[in-house]
Design an enzyme around this catalytic site. Structure first.
Site, PDB file in Angstrom:
ATOM      1  N   LEU A  33      40.537  34.133  51.109  1.00  0.00           N
ATOM      2  CA  LEU A  33      39.799  33.803  49.882  1.00  0.00           C
ATOM      3  C   LEU A  33      38.301  34.000  50.036  1.00  0.00           C
ATOM      4  O   LEU A  33      37.718  33.715  51.082  1.00  0.00           O
ATOM      5  CB  LEU A  33      40.070  32.342  49.500  1.00  0.00           C
ATOM      6  CG  LEU A  33      41.532  31.997  49.212  1.00  0.00           C
ATOM      7  CD1 LEU A  33      41.664  30.518  48.863  1.00  0.00           C
ATOM      8  CD2 LEU A  33      42.112  32.865  48.096  1.00  0.00           C
ATOM      9  N   HIS A  34      37.680  34.515  48.961  1.00  0.00           N
ATOM     10  CA  HIS A  34      36.227  34.666  48.923  1.00  0.00           C
ATOM     11  C   HIS A  34      35.734  34.186  47.559  1.00  0.00           C
ATOM     12  O   HIS A  34      36.535  33.739  46.719  1.00  0.00           O
ATOM     13  CB  HIS A  34      35.827  36.108  49.219  1.00  0.00           C
ATOM     14  CG  HIS A  34      36.545  37.126  48.364  1.00  0.00           C
ATOM     15  ND1 HIS A  34      36.386  37.207  47.000  1.00  0.00           N
ATOM     16  CD2 HIS A  34      37.449  38.091  48.685  1.00  0.00           C
ATOM     17  CE1 HIS A  34      37.131  38.182  46.519  1.00  0.00           C
ATOM     18  NE2 HIS A  34      37.803  38.727  47.520  1.00  0.00           N
ATOM     19  N   GLU A  35      34.429  34.331  47.336  1.00  0.00           N
ATOM     20  CA  GLU A  35      33.834  33.811  46.094  1.00  0.00           C
ATOM     21  C   GLU A  35      34.463  34.427  44.837  1.00  0.00           C
ATOM     22  O   GLU A  35      34.477  33.807  43.779  1.00  0.00           O
ATOM     23  CB  GLU A  35      32.316  34.062  46.085  1.00  0.00           C
ATOM     24  CG  GLU A  35      31.524  33.154  47.008  1.00  0.00           C
ATOM     25  CD  GLU A  35      31.672  31.664  46.665  1.00  0.00           C
ATOM     26  OE1 GLU A  35      31.752  31.332  45.466  1.00  0.00           O
ATOM     27  OE2 GLU A  35      31.733  30.843  47.595  1.00  0.00           O
ATOM     28  N   HIS A  37      37.658  35.122  44.344  1.00  0.00           N
ATOM     29  CA  HIS A  37      38.833  34.303  44.017  1.00  0.00           C
ATOM     30  C   HIS A  37      38.393  32.960  43.445  1.00  0.00           C
ATOM     31  O   HIS A  37      39.005  32.439  42.517  1.00  0.00           O
ATOM     32  CB  HIS A  37      39.658  34.023  45.283  1.00  0.00           C
ATOM     33  CG  HIS A  37      40.233  35.231  45.934  1.00  0.00           C
ATOM     34  ND1 HIS A  37      39.869  35.637  47.192  1.00  0.00           N
ATOM     35  CD2 HIS A  37      41.147  36.133  45.493  1.00  0.00           C
ATOM     36  CE1 HIS A  37      40.548  36.723  47.522  1.00  0.00           C
ATOM     37  NE2 HIS A  37      41.322  37.056  46.509  1.00  0.00           N
ATOM     38  N   GLY A 147      40.984  39.824  38.711  1.00  0.00           N
ATOM     39  CA  GLY A 147      39.615  40.336  38.777  1.00  0.00           C
ATOM     40  C   GLY A 147      39.527  41.793  38.336  1.00  0.00           C
ATOM     41  O   GLY A 147      40.446  42.583  38.562  1.00  0.00           O
ATOM     42  N   GLN A 148      38.381  42.134  37.762  1.00  0.00           N
ATOM     43  CA  GLN A 148      38.152  43.525  37.332  1.00  0.00           C
ATOM     44  C   GLN A 148      37.992  44.478  38.516  1.00  0.00           C
ATOM     45  O   GLN A 148      38.084  45.675  38.370  1.00  0.00           O
ATOM     46  CB  GLN A 148      36.914  43.605  36.435  1.00  0.00           C
ATOM     47  CG  GLN A 148      36.810  44.970  35.728  1.00  0.00           C
ATOM     48  CD  GLN A 148      35.430  45.309  35.271  1.00  0.00           C
ATOM     49  OE1 GLN A 148      34.822  44.505  34.554  1.00  0.00           O
ATOM     50  NE2 GLN A 148      34.907  46.468  35.662  1.00  0.00           N
ATOM     51  N   ASP A 150      40.002  45.053  40.839  1.00  0.00           N
ATOM     52  CA  ASP A 150      41.254  45.816  40.866  1.00  0.00           C
ATOM     53  C   ASP A 150      41.568  46.216  39.421  1.00  0.00           C
ATOM     54  O   ASP A 150      42.515  45.723  38.808  1.00  0.00           O
ATOM     55  CB  ASP A 150      42.373  44.952  41.445  1.00  0.00           C
ATOM     56  CG  ASP A 150      42.122  44.627  42.898  1.00  0.00           C
ATOM     57  OD1 ASP A 150      42.200  45.523  43.736  1.00  0.00           O
ATOM     58  OD2 ASP A 150      41.797  43.457  43.192  1.00  0.00           O
ATOM     59  N   ARG A 187      38.966  42.671  52.314  1.00  0.00           N
ATOM     60  CA  ARG A 187      38.887  43.720  53.343  1.00  0.00           C
ATOM     61  C   ARG A 187      37.486  43.843  53.943  1.00  0.00           C
ATOM     62  O   ARG A 187      37.332  44.448  55.011  1.00  0.00           O
ATOM     63  CB  ARG A 187      39.317  45.059  52.766  1.00  0.00           C
ATOM     64  CG  ARG A 187      40.792  45.097  52.388  1.00  0.00           C
ATOM     65  CD  ARG A 187      41.136  46.385  51.689  1.00  0.00           C
ATOM     66  NE  ARG A 187      42.392  46.282  50.961  1.00  0.00           N
ATOM     67  CZ  ARG A 187      43.591  46.510  51.483  1.00  0.00           C
ATOM     68  NH1 ARG A 187      43.688  46.861  52.739  1.00  0.00           N
ATOM     69  NH2 ARG A 187      44.683  46.396  50.754  1.00  0.00           N
TER      70      ARG A 187
HETATM   71  O1  PAF Z   1      45.123  41.423  43.890  1.00  0.00           O
HETATM   72  C1  PAF Z   1      45.872  40.869  44.728  1.00  0.00           C
HETATM   73  O2  PAF Z   1      45.434  40.078  45.561  1.00  0.00           O
HETATM   74  C2  PAF Z   1      47.363  41.192  44.723  1.00  0.00           C
HETATM   75  O3  PAF Z   1      47.579  42.516  44.378  1.00  0.00           O
HETATM   76  C3  PAF Z   1      48.203  40.251  43.846  1.00  0.00           C
HETATM   77  C4  PAF Z   1      47.829  40.365  42.371  1.00  0.00           C
HETATM   78  C5  PAF Z   1      47.999  38.807  44.307  1.00  0.00           C
HETATM   79  C6  PAF Z   1      49.680  40.593  43.990  1.00  0.00           C
HETATM   80  O4  PAF Z   1      50.086  40.500  45.303  1.00  0.00           O
END
Ligand code: PAF
Length: 281
Positions: A33-35, A37, A147-148, A150, A187
């Site tokens: 987790l980061h900011e 999320h 999030g945008q 992705d 990442r």
């Molecule tokens: O964006 C992500 O972290 C993943 O693709 C998700 C939406 C949790 C599905 O595994």
């Protein structure tokens, strides 16, 4: 904060909450987790009675085994961050609980999965669509927050919900960046300090493209050439794809007539990063 690790148990709790008239918000994550999320969770908390965060590194969406192996994992740290962010319930299933032996049902968002990330990472979006459908079935959220960063994933999840008539509202939140522009990503933890500096070429090239569109450039090839030059100037970077495309269909554009999405995936050493900018009117 409650922690559940089985989809069936999660469904029971969701049914009980819904029975009590409580709204459920879900932030689906793969942990680390980061900011970014936490900004999703912040919005989730403000709009729902119960905030659920899922932590599940979904093997189905990794096209390369090596990528799955180096994906950062820190369950203990994630649980602390989730608790501090006010998460009510963490759903952290084991792989066996999500994909028991004999599992053979998949969700495929056909067209939107084809290009860009989908072309570079065969099977990736089938894995995402399948796990998101399973997470929605288990958590039964009224709203889910993505999030945008992705972008293609967010579009695909929105399409999936519409196509399957799932009763979930998808809320897409802006990209969270470091002060120097690097988009937050789990990442990033895998970057050395030289790579961290090199990774700024993603934001630099997107800012350049946005600036040129705002200054009146309409020719996609000229814009793409400019973006590619900025990436190629960085010795540690190697572009995977650079897209100048329609923000809803993701079809490549020749000329910019309205809104445009610039999206890219770039290898920085052994780490593959993605980023994008949506330029509207
Ligand atoms: O964006 C992500 O972290 C993943 O693709 C998700 C939406 C949790 C599905 O595994």
């Amino acid at each position: 904060m409650q922690i559940l690790d089985h989809p069936g148990r999660m469904q029971d709790v969701a049914d009980r909450l819904r029975g009590q008239g409580k709204t459920i918000g879900l932030v689906p994550t793969m942990g680390a987790l980061h900011e970014g999320h936490l900004s999703l969770m912040h919005r989730c908390r403000s709009e729902n009675d119960t905030s659920v965060m899922s932590l599940f590194v979904n093997p189905l969406q990794f096209d390369r085994k090596a990528d799955l192996e180096v994906y950062p994992r820190d369950l203990e740290g994630d649980l602390k961050k989730a608790e501090a962010a006010g998460v009510d319930l963490v759903f952290a299933p084991a792989e066996q609980a999500m994909y028991p032996e004999g599992f053979q049902t998949f969700v495929d968002v056909a067209e939107l999965s084809r290009r860009w990330e989908g072309a570079s990472r065969p099977g990736h979006f089938r894995g995402v669509a399948t796990v998101v459908t399973k997470l929605f079935t288990a958590v039964k959220p009224h709203r889910a927050y993505v999030g945008q960063k992705d972008y293609q994933q967010a579009l695909l999840v929105t399409r999936l919900v519409r196509d399957l008539n799932l009763d979930v509202e998808i809320v897409v939140m802006p990209i969270v960046r470091e002060p120097d522009g690097l988009a937050l990503s789990s990442r990033n933890a895998n970057l050395s300090s030289a790579e961290r500096r090199a990774a700024l070429c993603l934001y630099r090239s997107l800012t350049y493209a946005e600036g040129r569109v705002r200054a009146g450039e309409r020719d996609a090839k000229a814009l793409l050439d400019g973006v590619r030059t900025i990436i190629e100037r960085e010795p540690l970077a190697r572009a995977d794809y650079i897209a100048c495309c329609h923000p809803e269909t993701l079809d490549p554009l020749d000329r910019i007539e309205g809104a445009v999405l610039f999206a890219l995936a770039v290898w920085i050493g052994r780490t593959r990063l993605i980023d994008n900018v949506l330029v509207t009117g």
